[in-house]
Motif scaffolding. Structure first.
Motif, PDB file in Angstrom:
ATOM      1  N   ARG A 101      -5.677  -9.021   1.862  1.00  0.00           N
ATOM      2  CA  ARG A 101      -5.190  -8.316   3.047  1.00  0.00           C
ATOM      3  C   ARG A 101      -5.242  -6.815   2.834  1.00  0.00           C
ATOM      4  O   ARG A 101      -5.589  -6.055   3.745  1.00  0.00           O
ATOM      5  CB  ARG A 101      -3.753  -8.717   3.338  1.00  0.00           C
ATOM      6  N   MET A 102      -4.910  -6.397   1.607  1.00  0.00           N
ATOM      7  CA  MET A 102      -4.939  -4.954   1.370  1.00  0.00           C
ATOM      8  C   MET A 102      -6.356  -4.424   1.365  1.00  0.00           C
ATOM      9  O   MET A 102      -6.590  -3.293   1.775  1.00  0.00           O
ATOM     10  CB  MET A 102      -4.257  -4.642   0.057  1.00  0.00           C
ATOM     11  N   HIS A 103      -7.313  -5.244   0.902  1.00  0.00           N
ATOM     12  CA  HIS A 103      -8.714  -4.819   0.998  1.00  0.00           C
ATOM     13  C   HIS A 103      -9.041  -4.456   2.429  1.00  0.00           C
ATOM     14  O   HIS A 103      -9.646  -3.430   2.711  1.00  0.00           O
ATOM     15  CB  HIS A 103      -9.637  -5.975   0.595  1.00  0.00           C
ATOM     16  N   PRO A 163       4.959 -13.775   4.679  1.00  0.00           N
ATOM     17  CA  PRO A 163       5.823 -14.591   3.827  1.00  0.00           C
ATOM     18  C   PRO A 163       6.594 -13.767   2.793  1.00  0.00           C
ATOM     19  O   PRO A 163       7.717 -14.115   2.472  1.00  0.00           O
ATOM     20  CB  PRO A 163       4.851 -15.563   3.161  1.00  0.00           C
ATOM     21  N   THR A 164       6.019 -12.680   2.281  1.00  0.00           N
ATOM     22  CA  THR A 164       6.733 -11.913   1.260  1.00  0.00           C
ATOM     23  C   THR A 164       6.909 -10.472   1.709  1.00  0.00           C
ATOM     24  O   THR A 164       6.270 -10.017   2.660  1.00  0.00           O
ATOM     25  CB  THR A 164       5.966 -11.922  -0.062  1.00  0.00           C
ATOM     26  N   LEU A 165       7.785  -9.764   0.993  1.00  0.00           N
ATOM     27  CA  LEU A 165       8.058  -8.369   1.351  1.00  0.00           C
ATOM     28  C   LEU A 165       6.816  -7.470   1.227  1.00  0.00           C
ATOM     29  O   LEU A 165       6.578  -6.652   2.112  1.00  0.00           O
ATOM     30  CB  LEU A 165       9.204  -7.848   0.485  1.00  0.00           C
ATOM     31  N   PRO A 166       5.984  -7.586   0.165  1.00  0.00           N
ATOM     32  CA  PRO A 166       4.796  -6.731   0.112  1.00  0.00           C
ATOM     33  C   PRO A 166       3.877  -6.896   1.311  1.00  0.00           C
ATOM     34  O   PRO A 166       3.311  -5.906   1.785  1.00  0.00           O
ATOM     35  CB  PRO A 166       4.096  -7.179  -1.178  1.00  0.00           C
ATOM     36  N   ASP A 167       3.762  -8.126   1.832  1.00  0.00           N
ATOM     37  CA  ASP A 167       2.949  -8.314   3.031  1.00  0.00           C
ATOM     38  C   ASP A 167       3.465  -7.469   4.180  1.00  0.00           C
ATOM     39  O   ASP A 167       2.702  -6.828   4.903  1.00  0.00           O
ATOM     40  CB  ASP A 167       2.961  -9.789   3.436  1.00  0.00           C
ATOM     41  N   ARG A 168       4.792  -7.482   4.322  1.00  0.00           N
ATOM     42  CA  ARG A 168       5.375  -6.704   5.413  1.00  0.00           C
ATOM     43  C   ARG A 168       5.134  -5.219   5.217  1.00  0.00           C
ATOM     44  O   ARG A 168       4.884  -4.478   6.170  1.00  0.00           O
ATOM     45  CB  ARG A 168       6.874  -6.969   5.508  1.00  0.00           C
ATOM     46  N   VAL A 169       5.222  -4.765   3.950  1.00  0.00           N
ATOM     47  CA  VAL A 169       5.002  -3.331   3.693  1.00  0.00           C
ATOM     48  C   VAL A 169       3.571  -2.944   4.056  1.00  0.00           C
ATOM     49  O   VAL A 169       3.334  -1.900   4.682  1.00  0.00           O
ATOM     50  CB  VAL A 169       5.298  -2.994   2.217  1.00  0.00           C
ATOM     51  N   VAL A 170       2.607  -3.802   3.686  1.00  0.00           N
ATOM     52  CA  VAL A 170       1.210  -3.514   4.021  1.00  0.00           C
ATOM     53  C   VAL A 170       1.037  -3.447   5.531  1.00  0.00           C
ATOM     54  O   VAL A 170       0.390  -2.542   6.066  1.00  0.00           O
ATOM     55  CB  VAL A 170       0.291  -4.580   3.402  1.00  0.00           C
ATOM     56  N   PHE A 209      -9.106  -2.067  14.489  1.00  0.00           N
ATOM     57  CA  PHE A 209      -8.886  -3.411  15.017  1.00  0.00           C
ATOM     58  C   PHE A 209      -9.283  -4.454  13.985  1.00  0.00           C
ATOM     59  O   PHE A 209      -8.557  -5.430  13.754  1.00  0.00           O
ATOM     60  CB  PHE A 209      -9.707  -3.582  16.299  1.00  0.00           C
ATOM     61  N   LEU A 210     -10.429  -4.214  13.313  1.00  0.00           N
ATOM     62  CA  LEU A 210     -10.853  -5.165  12.274  1.00  0.00           C
ATOM     63  C   LEU A 210      -9.848  -5.201  11.135  1.00  0.00           C
ATOM     64  O   LEU A 210      -9.580  -6.270  10.575  1.00  0.00           O
ATOM     65  CB  LEU A 210     -12.227  -4.770  11.751  1.00  0.00           C
ATOM     66  N   ALA A 211      -9.297  -4.027  10.774  1.00  0.00           N
ATOM     67  CA  ALA A 211      -8.294  -4.006   9.708  1.00  0.00           C
ATOM     68  C   ALA A 211      -7.099  -4.864  10.099  1.00  0.00           C
ATOM     69  O   ALA A 211      -6.595  -5.663   9.295  1.00  0.00           O
ATOM     70  CB  ALA A 211      -7.862  -2.575   9.437  1.00  0.00           C
ATOM     71  N   ALA A 212      -6.650  -4.719  11.359  1.00  0.00           N
ATOM     72  CA  ALA A 212      -5.490  -5.492  11.801  1.00  0.00           C
ATOM     73  C   ALA A 212      -5.823  -6.975  11.841  1.00  0.00           C
ATOM     74  O   ALA A 212      -5.013  -7.821  11.448  1.00  0.00           O
ATOM     75  CB  ALA A 212      -5.041  -5.002  13.168  1.00  0.00           C
ATOM     76  N   LEU A 213      -7.045  -7.281  12.321  1.00  0.00           N
ATOM     77  CA  LEU A 213      -7.467  -8.686  12.346  1.00  0.00           C
ATOM     78  C   LEU A 213      -7.493  -9.245  10.926  1.00  0.00           C
ATOM     79  O   LEU A 213      -7.056 -10.375  10.678  1.00  0.00           O
ATOM     80  CB  LEU A 213      -8.852  -8.779  12.982  1.00  0.00           C
ATOM     81  N   GLY A 214      -7.979  -8.423   9.990  1.00  0.00           N
ATOM     82  CA  GLY A 214      -8.025  -8.860   8.600  1.00  0.00           C
ATOM     83  C   GLY A 214      -6.638  -9.114   8.055  1.00  0.00           C
ATOM     84  O   GLY A 214      -6.392 -10.119   7.390  1.00  0.00           O
ATOM     85  N   ILE A 215      -5.718  -8.203   8.370  1.00  0.00           N
ATOM     86  CA  ILE A 215      -4.360  -8.375   7.848  1.00  0.00           C
ATOM     87  C   ILE A 215      -3.722  -9.611   8.453  1.00  0.00           C
ATOM     88  O   ILE A 215      -2.877 -10.268   7.850  1.00  0.00           O
ATOM     89  CB  ILE A 215      -3.547  -7.103   8.131  1.00  0.00           C
ATOM     90  N   PHE A 216      -4.173  -9.970   9.647  1.00  0.00           N
ATOM     91  CA  PHE A 216      -3.617 -11.153  10.306  1.00  0.00           C
ATOM     92  C   PHE A 216      -4.233 -12.438   9.759  1.00  0.00           C
ATOM     93  O   PHE A 216      -3.537 -13.429   9.567  1.00  0.00           O
ATOM     94  CB  PHE A 216      -3.885 -11.030  11.810  1.00  0.00           C
ATOM     95  N   ARG A 217      -5.540 -12.394   9.445  1.00  0.00           N
ATOM     96  CA  ARG A 217      -6.228 -13.642   9.123  1.00  0.00           C
ATOM     97  C   ARG A 217      -6.326 -13.940   7.633  1.00  0.00           C
ATOM     98  O   ARG A 217      -6.337 -15.100   7.240  1.00  0.00           O
ATOM     99  CB  ARG A 217      -7.654 -13.590   9.676  1.00  0.00           C
ATOM    100  N   LEU A 218      -6.499 -12.898   6.797  1.00  0.00           N
ATOM    101  CA  LEU A 218      -6.826 -13.154   5.397  1.00  0.00           C
ATOM    102  C   LEU A 218      -5.685 -13.855   4.678  1.00  0.00           C
ATOM    103  O   LEU A 218      -4.518 -13.711   5.056  1.00  0.00           O
ATOM    104  CB  LEU A 218      -7.187 -11.843   4.702  1.00  0.00           C
ATOM    105  N   PRO A 219      -5.998 -14.614   3.630  1.00  0.00           N
ATOM    106  CA  PRO A 219      -5.017 -15.555   3.092  1.00  0.00           C
ATOM    107  C   PRO A 219      -3.978 -15.002   2.123  1.00  0.00           C
ATOM    108  O   PRO A 219      -2.897 -15.554   2.035  1.00  0.00           O
ATOM    109  CB  PRO A 219      -5.892 -16.593   2.390  1.00  0.00           C
ATOM    110  N   ASP A 220      -4.253 -13.953   1.342  1.00  0.00           N
ATOM    111  CA  ASP A 220      -3.223 -13.527   0.393  1.00  0.00           C
ATOM    112  C   ASP A 220      -3.109 -12.008   0.333  1.00  0.00           C
ATOM    113  O   ASP A 220      -3.890 -11.292   0.959  1.00  0.00           O
ATOM    114  CB  ASP A 220      -3.473 -14.116  -0.998  1.00  0.00           C
ATOM    115  N   LEU A 221      -2.135 -11.511  -0.421  1.00  0.00           N
ATOM    116  CA  LEU A 221      -1.807 -10.081  -0.384  1.00  0.00           C
ATOM    117  C   LEU A 221      -2.965  -9.159  -0.781  1.00  0.00           C
ATOM    118  O   LEU A 221      -3.287  -8.249  -0.026  1.00  0.00           O
ATOM    119  CB  LEU A 221      -0.580  -9.820  -1.262  1.00  0.00           C
ATOM    120  N   PRO A 222      -3.638  -9.350  -1.938  1.00  0.00           N
ATOM    121  CA  PRO A 222      -4.684  -8.390  -2.297  1.00  0.00           C
ATOM    122  C   PRO A 222      -5.844  -8.360  -1.305  1.00  0.00           C
ATOM    123  O   PRO A 222      -6.338  -7.276  -0.975  1.00  0.00           O
ATOM    124  CB  PRO A 222      -5.165  -8.875  -3.668  1.00  0.00           C
TER     125      PRO A 222
END
Lengths: 91, 157, 153
Positions: free
Chosen positions: C33-35, A29-36, C18-31
């Motif tokens: 996802r970065m975890h 949804p946002t640009l930071p998501d895409r960067v990550v 793979f788990l990292a990618a799954l996490g980035i796909f499933r988790l709900p918000d930016l921080p």
């Protein structure tokens, strides 16, 4: 040499990881998501290069992994600065 | 830091002079160099405390890798199962680290243990703002982070 | 023997990624996802590189592997910090399950000043050694003034 089955399993996991990251990249949804997502894709590709190095036995491929890791870091820093200087927004 | 460089240099010299560039030879040179520097540190102020700092550093690496693996499993479990067990939140961690180097290294270590992510440092450098993923008990999380800080500062100072 | 170590390293590393990618796909918000992404990704790459070092058993390759792993371990948290901070301050919404947020009201987006919340408790701030915003050259530097000789001699 290493068992081809294991290499193929690793490739499969890495590729499906790449797929998930790509979905997040298009959907995010946002640009930071895409960067990550982009950064994760870079490190997945670096890992793929590592597996390929083991599979072929050509050590020079490691240099590609080094350059990829470097570029991903610089991209992240650049995007971070860009976002932060842009100020608050609500897209 | 300078002691570690000297130690590497001595190990390299050992590998060169014995004409044997293999891993075990280098390791042996490193151990010899460590013994030499431990003998010399009383005379040279620049090496002060090096012989105590290196074992501490190795112990810290062990501790850090243990934390890294443990916490990675925790996050992996939460990602792989359909329900969310996490309780994310932003907390403030008061720190005693003062210089740029100390704060940077501390922040790097805290960011690398999954479950915690540095968001920012306050402008007067007394507080780190941390996004924690498993905030069941805030005091416990802060106590764990302060344990990491104590160990990092023990190495650096 | 070596083959087993290499296989274990590759498989664990790939599974982590793979788990990292799954996490980035499933988790709900930016921080969150970065975890999942940054740390599992960094650990995964490092493990695969260690596998490469074991597979080759060669000094030149090992040196490069050590360089890559050190570089990843140094830069991954820095990149995570930069993006997380930028995303937070740009105003990316947090997940509704977030239990606590102490930073939001302490940040001034105009001046980029972050309060610590300890100003009243602990008195004046610590002296700043060297920061990017507070360049020591531009400030008064009274330590370079010649000191007055103390009367005792």
């Amino acid at each position: 040499m290493i068992n081809p089955l294991i290499v193929n399993i690793a490739y499969l996991m890495l590729l499906s990881g790449l797929l998930f990251a790509f979905i997040r990249l298009t959907k995010g949804p946002t640009l930071p998501d895409r960067v990550v997502a982009l950064e994760l894709m870079a490190s997945i590709v670096a890992g793929t290069v590592g597996v390929h190095t083991i599979e072929t036995g050509v050590a020079s491929f490691l240099d590609i992994a080094i350059v990829l890791a470097l570029m991903a870091f610089l991209t992240a820093i650049g995007f971070g600065r860009f976002l932060e200087l842009g100020g608050p927004r609500d897209d | 830091m300078i002691g570690f460089l000297w130690n590497l240099l001595l190990a390299l010299a050992w590998a060169t002079l014995s004409g044997n560039f293999s891993g075990p030879s280098f390791l042996f040179g490193f151990v010899l160099g460590y013994g030499l520097l431990a003998l010399l540190e009383r005379e040279l102020p620049i090496l002060h405390g090096y012989s105590r700092r290196l074992p501490r550093f190795i112990m810290f690496l062990g501790f850090f890798i243990k934390e890294l693996v443990k916490a990675n499993f925790k996050v992996a479990f939460d990602v792989a199962t359909p329900l969310w067990y996490m309780k994310p939140g932003v907390i403030a961690l008061p720190i005693t680290a003062e210089t740029d180097v100390e704060i940077t290294i501390l922040a790097n270590f805290i960011s690398l243990t999954p479950g915690t992510l540095i968001l920012d440092v306050s402008s007067d450098r007394r507080v780190l703002f941390i996004h924690a993923m498993f905030l069941y008990d805030e005091d416990e999380v802060i106590a764990e982070l302060q344990e990491i800080e104590r160990r990092v500062l023990e190495i650096l100072r | 023997m070596i083959e087993w170590i290499v296989s274990a390293c590759i498989l664990t590393g790939a599974a982590l990624m793979f788990l990292a990618a799954l996490g980035i796909f499933r988790l709900p918000d930016l921080p969150t996802r970065m975890h999942a992404s940054t740390k599992a990704g960094a650990l995964g790459t490092s493990l695969i590189m260690i596998g490469v070092a074991f597979a080759f058993m060669d000094v030149a390759v090992t040196a490069r592997v050590v360089a890559v792993v050190t570089f990843i371990m140094l830069t991954a948290p820095v990149a995570a910090h930069v993006i997380g901070r930028a995303g937070y301050f740009v105003g990316v919404p947090l997940w509704e399950g977030t239990v606590k947020d102490v930073l939001r009201d302490k940040y001034d987006p105009k001046t980029h000043h972050v309060e610590s919340g300890l100003e009243e408790v602990e008195g004046p701030p610590k002296p700043i050694t060297y920061g990017m915003a507070e360049c020591p050259v531009l400030q008064e530097r009274d330590e370079f003034e010649p000191k007055k000789s103390d009367p005792g001699g």
